[in-house]
Design a protein around this motif. Sequence first.
Motif: not given
Length: 280
Positions: A114-125
């Motif tokens: 996943f890219a650092p600016d991923s929407l999924f990671l944003n939500l995950y964190h």
Amino acid sequence: MISNKVTFPPLKIEEIINFSDYPITDLSQKKSIDLINNCRQQLQEQGCCILSNFLTTQGLFNAQEESKKLAPAAYYAKRRTNAFKTDDNPSLPLDHPVRFFMERTNAFVPQNKFAPDSLFLNLYHAKIFQQFIATCLKTKVIYEYDDPLAGMVLNILPPGCQHPWHYDENDFSIVLMIQPALDGGIFEYARNIRTPNNENFPLVSKVLSETYEGTKKVNLQPGDLQIFYGKSSLHRVTKTIGDRQRHTAIFSYTRKNNVIGKITDTKLLFGQTTSEHEQK
Ligand SMILES: O=C(O)CCC(=O)C(=O)O
Ligand SMILES: [Fe+2]
């Protein structure tokens, strides 16, 4: 109007989560309390809670664009598996559920793709997301996985693929539907089949032979979020039919801190391990 700009600028959390239906920024307000009570009731009565339209229209659009980009990075390892992810045991009778093997043809995109600016990671964190899930689960706090691969993943089912009956390692799972299959690809589950002390093999056999009446189907729509007790409930995704991949995003959190996947499971699921796995 929906913008098709995906990576720049990344959406803020209030542009991703549908806060009008899910006002989770302040869990003490009446609307949030009602929402949480409703989730808890669904979890208690059905072992599963569905939050329809959890994403905004723009959030869903960006999530679908991102999952389209990430899907080719999925790791495919077609293999035969039983519901317990164990080896065959020839000393057991042939009709024992441990001896019932099924094809697993789904594929996972691991978190390190996943890219650092991923929407999924944003939500995950996002702490407000984590706090909301924890509150629904009547837990003070939940932790992100300490695992560079397994915390946030995409589950990809190309046409004609299935994710057969299994239990999860984690006692609860959070699944966001991004793109359903054209047909098939239905999530099915049989709740409370096993306990830590009892595998309840006779009931497992009934589920596997599709004669168990308690098996439920969940037909998630894009943008729907599901909270689910996957360690005690046997579940699967049925074979996808038609010319469209099924994509879900799976957010894994734990009740304990510092959890990392086992080396054997990690290799099986992602075809790789990291130094973090080796060190544990
Ligand atoms: O994709 C889904 O709907 C559920 C997947 C699942 O059960 C899992 O990844 O363990
Ligand atoms: Fe699962």
